[in-house]
Design a protein around this motif. Structure first.
Motif, PDB file in Angstrom:
ATOM      1  N   ILE C  34      46.123  38.859  39.860  1.00  0.00           N
ATOM      2  CA  ILE C  34      45.075  38.285  40.721  1.00  0.00           C
ATOM      3  C   ILE C  34      44.513  37.010  40.101  1.00  0.00           C
ATOM      4  CG2 ILE C  34      43.131  39.655  39.821  1.00  0.00           C
ATOM      5  CD1 ILE C  34      43.666  38.767  43.488  1.00  0.00           C
ATOM      6  N   LEU C  37      46.926  34.305  40.873  1.00  0.00           N
ATOM      7  CA  LEU C  37      46.825  33.895  42.276  1.00  0.00           C
ATOM      8  C   LEU C  37      45.588  33.037  42.501  1.00  0.00           C
ATOM      9  CD1 LEU C  37      48.085  34.343  45.150  1.00  0.00           C
ATOM     10  CD2 LEU C  37      46.318  36.079  45.454  1.00  0.00           C
ATOM     11  N   TYR C 240      31.432  39.141  43.597  1.00  0.00           N
ATOM     12  CA  TYR C 240      31.603  39.870  44.847  1.00  0.00           C
ATOM     13  C   TYR C 240      31.411  38.938  46.051  1.00  0.00           C
ATOM     14  CZ  TYR C 240      30.772  43.195  48.605  1.00  0.00           C
ATOM     15  OH  TYR C 240      30.843  43.876  49.780  1.00  0.00           O
ATOM     16  N   ARG C 241      30.361  38.121  45.968  1.00  0.00           N
ATOM     17  CA  ARG C 241      30.069  37.192  47.059  1.00  0.00           C
ATOM     18  C   ARG C 241      31.239  36.223  47.259  1.00  0.00           C
ATOM     19  NH1 ARG C 241      26.497  33.303  48.990  1.00  0.00           N
ATOM     20  NH2 ARG C 241      26.938  31.925  47.248  1.00  0.00           N
ATOM     21  N   ALA C 243      34.369  36.632  46.266  1.00  0.00           N
ATOM     22  CA  ALA C 243      35.641  37.281  46.599  1.00  0.00           C
ATOM     23  C   ALA C 243      35.631  37.849  48.003  1.00  0.00           C
ATOM     24  CB  ALA C 243      35.951  38.386  45.588  1.00  0.00           C
ATOM     25  N   VAL C 244      34.530  38.483  48.390  1.00  0.00           N
ATOM     26  CA  VAL C 244      34.507  39.196  49.661  1.00  0.00           C
ATOM     27  C   VAL C 244      33.920  38.341  50.784  1.00  0.00           C
ATOM     28  CG1 VAL C 244      33.555  41.174  50.876  1.00  0.00           C
ATOM     29  CG2 VAL C 244      34.482  41.453  48.583  1.00  0.00           C
ATOM     30  N   ASN C 245      32.740  37.775  50.567  1.00  0.00           N
ATOM     31  CA  ASN C 245      32.093  37.073  51.661  1.00  0.00           C
ATOM     32  C   ASN C 245      32.687  35.697  51.886  1.00  0.00           C
ATOM     33  OD1 ASN C 245      29.516  38.722  50.226  1.00  0.00           O
ATOM     34  ND2 ASN C 245      29.975  39.091  52.378  1.00  0.00           N
ATOM     35  N   LEU C 246      32.951  34.976  50.803  1.00  0.00           N
ATOM     36  CA  LEU C 246      33.463  33.621  50.971  1.00  0.00           C
ATOM     37  C   LEU C 246      34.973  33.546  50.805  1.00  0.00           C
ATOM     38  CD1 LEU C 246      30.680  31.790  48.955  1.00  0.00           C
ATOM     39  CD2 LEU C 246      30.797  32.201  51.405  1.00  0.00           C
ATOM     40  N   PHE C 247      35.565  34.605  50.266  1.00  0.00           N
ATOM     41  CA  PHE C 247      37.006  34.662  50.023  1.00  0.00           C
ATOM     42  C   PHE C 247      37.476  33.417  49.272  1.00  0.00           C
ATOM     43  CE2 PHE C 247      41.507  35.423  51.698  1.00  0.00           C
ATOM     44  CZ  PHE C 247      41.692  36.488  50.825  1.00  0.00           C
ATOM     45  N   LEU C 249      38.956  32.775  46.209  1.00  0.00           N
ATOM     46  CA  LEU C 249      39.606  33.443  45.084  1.00  0.00           C
ATOM     47  C   LEU C 249      39.572  32.619  43.794  1.00  0.00           C
ATOM     48  CD1 LEU C 249      42.706  35.324  46.500  1.00  0.00           C
ATOM     49  CD2 LEU C 249      40.518  36.226  45.753  1.00  0.00           C
ATOM     50  N   PHE C 420      41.611  43.850  44.150  1.00  0.00           N
ATOM     51  CA  PHE C 420      42.504  42.882  44.793  1.00  0.00           C
ATOM     52  C   PHE C 420      43.810  42.767  44.007  1.00  0.00           C
ATOM     53  CE2 PHE C 420      39.117  40.197  47.259  1.00  0.00           C
ATOM     54  CZ  PHE C 420      38.907  41.290  48.072  1.00  0.00           C
ATOM     55  N   ILE C 423      46.218  45.360  44.896  1.00  0.00           N
ATOM     56  CA  ILE C 423      46.886  45.159  46.179  1.00  0.00           C
ATOM     57  C   ILE C 423      48.092  44.246  46.040  1.00  0.00           C
ATOM     58  CG2 ILE C 423      46.589  44.015  48.416  1.00  0.00           C
ATOM     59  CD1 ILE C 423      43.900  45.324  48.594  1.00  0.00           C
ATOM     60  N   ILE C 424      47.955  43.216  45.214  1.00  0.00           N
ATOM     61  CA  ILE C 424      49.111  42.320  45.127  1.00  0.00           C
ATOM     62  C   ILE C 424      50.092  42.721  44.040  1.00  0.00           C
ATOM     63  CG2 ILE C 424      47.925  40.332  46.130  1.00  0.00           C
ATOM     64  CD1 ILE C 424      47.672  39.218  43.317  1.00  0.00           C
TER      65      ILE C 424
END
Lengths: 346, 347, 571
Positions: C34, C37, C240-241, C243-247, C249, C420, C423-424
């Motif tokens: 991750i 990535l 978290y903000r 990674a999840v809300n704004l994506f 990475l 994450f 997942i990859i």
């Protein structure tokens, strides 16, 4: 106990399918968010009808689920994704995670809900994010319950409202979009400034606002909270003692709510496209659609689906929710959140 | 019985044991004596198998035990601070080795009782280790080591932690018990009294080497080197020169020795034994005049420190120490001292 | 030990590969994937966006806040827990085991529920404020801690108090009390005796607890997000903000890496200083060191600390439990009854018994993995002679100096980042475990192993190597030496580690691990399902399930603590 047996049966079946593919029944994985709820009967009906087994994979809240689906794009975690909403739709579509499917069921769905012209994401339910208020609190005070967004800026309503941070909460973002839709891109910041001046309280999540600060549902002191138009019927349905009247009510005045539409889509890379289409058709069909309201407290998109009584009685569908063009959301979401953060939190 | 052949052990650049060879008969007690850091504990741990030699072999009972792990050698060991298991009571400590051997419970009980009797701790079986006195702990440690009936017992300064009076009493007890059991033992100590009283053989170690190994009387009578002599408690080591006549000239006189037949001309070192001198206020035959530097009272004896003028004017004066039963002299007095040539030991 | 295991014994060094393999596969591999990535999606580092963010004042303020609140939280927690550890180590009093179990309960509770307990107690309409207004005549609520730094600090103490107390008291109870008495006879006041004798001896355990508490506070997520509110943000919240809300990475990966590196450096210095600090000690059985309460000082000590624990830890829990039995101030069992009813035939309904079973089963598997791998890791890490045999002096073994800080990293790693990564990374056979049930205890164990290591390492290092030698010369082979010496002398510490492994798993609701959850709903998952929907019944059931969770955990703790192999005193 039946649940145990069904789980055992499913895992046994899984083992069997692993052992002797491809003759066994097809298993579809449905990826969804944590708030997804549906009755066992409905899923069983689908399996009975088609012979397809459905495994449900809960993957965090709405944003997290979409992110995971994007990360797993080359090697998808599931066949079908349920529950991406219009605030995250563009992220999903831009990353090209869905396969288009022109389901015949779309004929029964209001065109205003169909936001993707290519039908990669099909509207499956919708709900309105609205202000809720504590009826008892307003009955005890001289103040009238609010009727629209403007009321909250009135000094008489000082210290009464709790909202969620749009950066960390889906209803929070929806409410921000409602203010953008209602006051326009030029006016919403001024509105939020007046709310801050009026002693606004912000929490990071819906749970801490509703269960922590909202006087209608907790020891909190704030009688106005951002929640859903369908929260009042849920209060009736989930009352500790049976009640006739909801203790809370939603404010559904024109332009005071934001309509959240949830979509279902077939994930790129599925090996069972045909079965996945069957599942999508089923989800847009009457059986599934009529099961949605009492499980997830949102409305079915299929106009043929009949609503349960408690919904008809206690819930109001806002006639004219605030609207924001999905492409505008895509383009400006981060900027709006940043501007909001600067205005409200710093 | 126990043979150590050229054992060597180094820790990094530091040689702990250098080429140690020992032969010990069945039932004998060998005392390893030396200052701290001389390698005696390392040698003991090599025999135990807790350390592995760099080279050399350990033969026990005609069998090479060098590659055998410690728990299979069947040796017993008593540790310096006993290493009693704090989480087990007295009985379980003593029973430990028997349990490891898989003895049946009944025989374990009987054997532990025997051991408790042997070390005079009958009825103490259920005591916690923390509740025992130092002497009692020492006896428990001995009982624990002896319980499995080891053929060879290793003791690492087992009396080191005790006070002097207790130590002298337990010294005798320990030898009595070891002899009664008939066990072969290797005993590490830095106390020469202990070594001489307990050992059948005494090995004095210096810098990883065994300087001398001999029975106590022999090593006491004929220490091989000044180091051994000093470590056995001898004080008065002086330099001398062998004259062409074969006589030895020292600061305390010139002597003809029958003992040293073949001394070649040149410098040597001698030891004056404690009983080899006479003092007098009046002049004696062959005597030298000495100054009394200090007189100390030690209860049963006086210790007199005297100063002897040097042999050569370039040298410093030599100070010697003697013990006498009576001392009617004063500090600063001058005395005549004569040395009995028979009590001189040449290295 | 069975003959089979005995046969395996010569190959025991291969066991050291297990924790290395475990961390490699389930931590470093997905994390690396991750991070790659995020930081270099096309194989080239793209830093300008990240550097822009890192040089922004906003980021620096987050970093500073994260750091200082962690320092203050840690000092408060360890400072308050130290006297508590003393009474648990030295006094015999009624209800000790129960009290210890209750203290650990906060650890399993979801933050939303804890937030609620705090509100019920300290909120504007909470118990204390109402009492102050009714009895003390305040016109408005005098306690206004909501969404202040005090609330965050209080919650960190609430969550971490038991970590510090358990680790320190477990170590303390086997220290010889004569040492302090000796110091006092030498003219030291009790205070000086503590500083001169107990403090240096206890330091290994205190530092171990400090490092854990600091890491937890430094990476605090739920407490800051919910109790702190939007006005506060730690690195973990920001990750978290992003990674999840704004994506975003790249930013999320950069911040995660930063957090990991910071922890690694801290841990490196810590382990360096510790390896030499822990000396073999002559231990005493806890039975020989506890004493009954006799003097006035004893009473004040024990009473004061128990009082503090009651106010700090037990009262919010009590508030929570009592609310699960109340509706409109009337007693009700409805919330508990309703737990067993699947009113709407939901496919996600889980009968409470089944949720308990799932939770306990996963927690036990976690515990076995964590304790097993943790113990192996401890022997791998221990660099003193205690655990070293001859042929291990090889140069390769020097890498062990790095292992201790590396093994600590999972608790400092943002869960969303690692999730994450899973997942990859875990998508191809034989590692296609993304949806496998076994990934749940594996992910839990990853967080639990550092606890086991921190708890057991000081205990292993203080075992006098002479005891092992004595046992060896008495004929014990290596497995027997372990069984007879190491195990009884470390058991206390292993149990502390086991309790935490169990607890971490019981309280983990899956969302913080961010792995896809297979259909085996645990109690925390059920709690979150209830909390996700409006209606008093849902809320009541969430509280009922939380109370049930606490009950099951308390029973679990006591059962684990009672676990004995033979009767060898308490070490």
């Amino acid at each position: 106990m039946r649940k145990i047996y069904s789980i055992l049966a499913v895992s046994l079946l899984l083992l069997l399918t692993a052992a002797c593919t491809p003759s066994g029944p097809v298993t579809l994985t449905l990826m969804t968010h944590d708030s997804f709820e549906i009755s066992e009967e409905t899923i069983a009906a689908f399996t009975e009808e088609t012979g397809i087994i459905v495994e449900i994979l809960k993957s965090g809240d709405g944003g997290e689920m979409v992110n995971k689906a994007i990360l797993a794009k080359d090697d998808p975690l599931a066949d079908v994704l349920f529950g991406v909403d219009n605030t995250f739709l563009s992220r999903a579509l831009d990353n090209d995670i869905f396969v288009a499917y022109d389901s015949p069921a779309l004929a029964n769905i209001d065109a205003s809900l169909q936001l993707d012209s290519q039908n990669r994401a099909l509207p499956v339910d919708y709900g309105d994010v609205c202000l809720n208020y504590d009826k008892a609190w307003f009955a005890d005070s001289d103040l009238e319950p609010p009727t629209g967004l403007e009321d909250l800026a009135d000094p008489a309503y000082s210290g009464l409202t709790v909202v969620q941070n749009p950066a960390t909460s889906t209803p929070g973002l929806a409410f921000l979009l409602a203010t953008v839709g209602h006051f326009g891109e030029d006016g919403y910041i001024a509105y939020w400034e007046s709310l801050v001046a009026n002693d606004l309280l912000v929490t990071n999540g819906w749970e801490d606002a509703y269960w922590g600060e909202f006087s209608g549902a907790s020891d909190g002191t704030r009688p106005i909270v951002v929640s859903y138009a369908s929260s009042p019927p849920a209060e009736v349905l989930f009352a500790a003692e049976p009640i006739d009247e909801a203790p809370t009510a939603a404010v559904v005045g024109d332009g005071s709510c934001f309509r959240q539409i949830e979509f279902v889509g077939i994930l790129q890379g599925t090996e069972h496209q045909e079965e996945a289409q069957q599942l999508v058709d089923f989800m847009l069909g009457a059986t599934f659609q009529e099961d949605i309201p009492l499980n997830m407290f949102v409305y079915p998109t299929n106009s043929n689906a009949t609503l349960p009584d408690v919904f008809a009685e206690h819930s109001l569908i806002p006639a004219n929710p605030a609207t924001v063009d999905p492409s505008a959301i895509t383009a400006n979401r981060e900027a709006w959140i940043d501007a909001w953060t600067t205005t409200v939190l710093r | 019985m126990l043979k150590l052949n050229g054992l060597k052990k180094t820790f990094g650049a530091n040689t702990a044991v250098a080429h140690a060879s020992v032969h010990l008969n069945q039932g004998e007690i060998l005392c390893l004596l030396g200052p701290s850091g001389c390698g005696k504990t390392t040698l003991l741990r090599l025999i135990a198998g807790l350390e592995h030699p760099d080279s050399g072999t350990i033969i026990y009972d005609d069998q090479d035990v060098t590659p055998i792990p410690p728990h299979k050698r069947g040796f017993g060991m008593m540790f310096q601070d006993y290493a009693l298991f704090p989480h087990k009571d007295l009985f379980d400590n003593i029973a430990f080795g028997l349990e490891m051997r898989g003895d049946p419970l009944a025989s374990i009980k009987q054997r532990v009782q025997e051991m408790l009797t042997l070390v005079e701790l009958e009825g103490f079986g259920s005591r916690e280790i923390d509740h025992l006195s130092g002497g009692e702990q020492q006896r428990v440690a001995l009982a624990r080591a002896l319980a499995p009936g080891p053929e060879l017992l290793l003791l690492d300064e087992p009396l080191g932690a005790l006070d002097r009076a207790l130590r002298e009493r337990l010294m005798i007890d320990l030898r009595t018990i070891l002899k009664r059991v008939g066990v072969t033992a290797v005993y590490v100590t830095h106390d020469q009294t202990e070594a001489l009283a307990i050992g059948d053989q005494v090995a004095v170690m210096n810098n990883g080497r065994i300087e001398q190994i001999a029975p106590p009387q022999e090593i006491f009578a004929y220490p091989k080197s000044p180091f051994v002599a000093r470590f056995l408690g001898f004080h008065n080591i002086i330099d001398g020169i062998v004259l062409d006549t074969g006589q030895i000239k020292t600061a305390v006189g010139t002597f003809s020795l029958n003992q040293s037949q073949a001394q070649t001309a040149g410098p040597l070192t001698l030891l004056i034994k404690p009983t080899g001198t006479r003092f007098s206020k009046t002049a004696l035959d062959q005597a030298v005049l000495v100054n009394i530097l200090h007189i100390g009272f030690y209860g049963r004896y006086f210790q007199i420190t005297i100063e002897v003028p040097p042999l050569d004017h370039n040298d410093h004066a030599i100070s010697l120490i003697f013990e006498t039963v009576t001392a009617n002299y004063q500090q600063g007095d001058q005395l005549y001292m004569s040395v009995n040539p028979d009590q001189l030991h040449v290295f | 030990m069975t003959p089979f295991l005995r046969k395996l014994y010569p190959y025991r060094h291969w066991a050291f590969l297990l924790p290395l393999l475990f961390f490699g596969l389930f931590y470093f591999y997905p994390l690396g994937a991750i991070l790659q990535l995020g930081l270099a999606p096309d194989g080239r580092l793209q830093l300008s966006h990240i550097l822009d963010f890192l040089s922004d004042g906003y980021f620096l303020s987050i970093l500073w806040f994260t750091f200082w609140q962690a320092v203050v939280s840690t000092l408060l927690t360890v400072g308050l827990a130290l006297p508590g550890a003393y009474i648990f180590a030295r006094y015999q009093f009624w209800g000790k085991a129960t009290m210890k179990a209750i203290m650990t309960l906060p650890f399993v509770l979801p933050t939303v529920v804890v937030a609620n307990a705090f509100t019920a107690l300290l909120g504007p309409r909470g118990l204390l404020n109402e009492a102050a207004q009714t009895w003390l005549g305040f016109s408005s609520a005098p306690i206004t801690l909501e969404r202040t730094i005090w609330m965050i600090l209080l919650a960190h103490v609430f969550y971490n108090y038991s970590v510090a107390l358990r680790m320190i008291s477990g170590y303390w109870q086997n220290l010889n009390p004569d040492l302090v008495e000796a110091a006092q006879m030498l003219g030291a006041s009790p205070w000086r005796a503590f500083w001169k004798v107990n403090w240096p001896l206890l330091r290994p355990a205190i530092f171990a607890a400090t490092v854990l508490v600091f890491t937890f506070s430094f990476t605090s997520f739920g407490v800051v997000l919910i109790l702190g509110g939007p006005g506060f943000s730690t690195l973990e919240v920001e990750i978290y903000r992003q990674a999840v809300n704004l994506f975003d990475l790249p930013i999320a990966a950069a911040l995660s890496l930063l957090q990991i590196l910071f922890t690694f450096v801290l841990m490196w210095f810590y382990t360096r200083s510790q390896a030499g600090l822990t000396r073999p000690l002559r231990l005493k059985s806890a039975r020989a060191t506890v004493r009954p309460i006799k003097t006035l000082f004893d009473r004040i000590m024990v009473g004061g600390n128990l009082g503090l624990m009651f106010i700090l830890l037990a009262s919010p829990l009590l508030a929570l439990v009592s609310r699960s039995f109340l509706t409109d101030n009337r007693l009700t069992f409805q919330f508990y009854r309703q737990l067993t009813v699947n009113e709407r035939g939901s496919i996600f309904f889980v009968p409470p018994g089944w949720a308990v079973f799932n939770s306990v089963a996963i927690a036990l598997v976690t515990m076995v993995i964590a304790v097993g791998l943790g113990l192996i890791s401890v022997y791998l890490i221990a660099t003193d002679t205690a655990a070293r045999t001859q042929h291990q002096n090889h140069r390769l073994w020097r890498i062990r100096g790095w292992l201790d800080p590396l093994f600590m990293l999972p608790i400092a790693t943002s869960a969303v980042t690692l999730g994450f990564g899973y997942i990859i990374a875990l998508n191809k056979p034989p590692l296609n475990l993304r949806q496998s049930l076994i990934l749940v205890p594996i992910a839990h164990a990853l967080v639990a192993i550092p606890f086991v290591i921190r708890a057991v390492l000081p205990a292993l290092r203080r075992i006098d190597p002479k005891l092992r030698e004595a046992a060896t010369l008495l004929g014990a082979d290596a497995p027997q030496v372990w069984r007879q010496i190491d195990w009884p002398l470390m058991r206390r510490a292993v149990l502390v580690g086991a309790v935490f492994a169990f607890t971490i798993s019981m309280g983990e609701f899956g969302a913080t691990v961010f792995i896809a959850r297979p259909n085996m709903p645990t109690m925390p998952v059920a709690i979150f399902r209830f909390l996700g929907q409006p209606g008093e019944l849902n809320y009541g059931q969430a509280l009922a399930m939380s109370s049930l969770l606490m009950l099951v955990c308390a029973i679990g703790f006591i059962a684990i603590e009672r676990f004995r192999l033979g009767d060898e005193g308490e070490f």
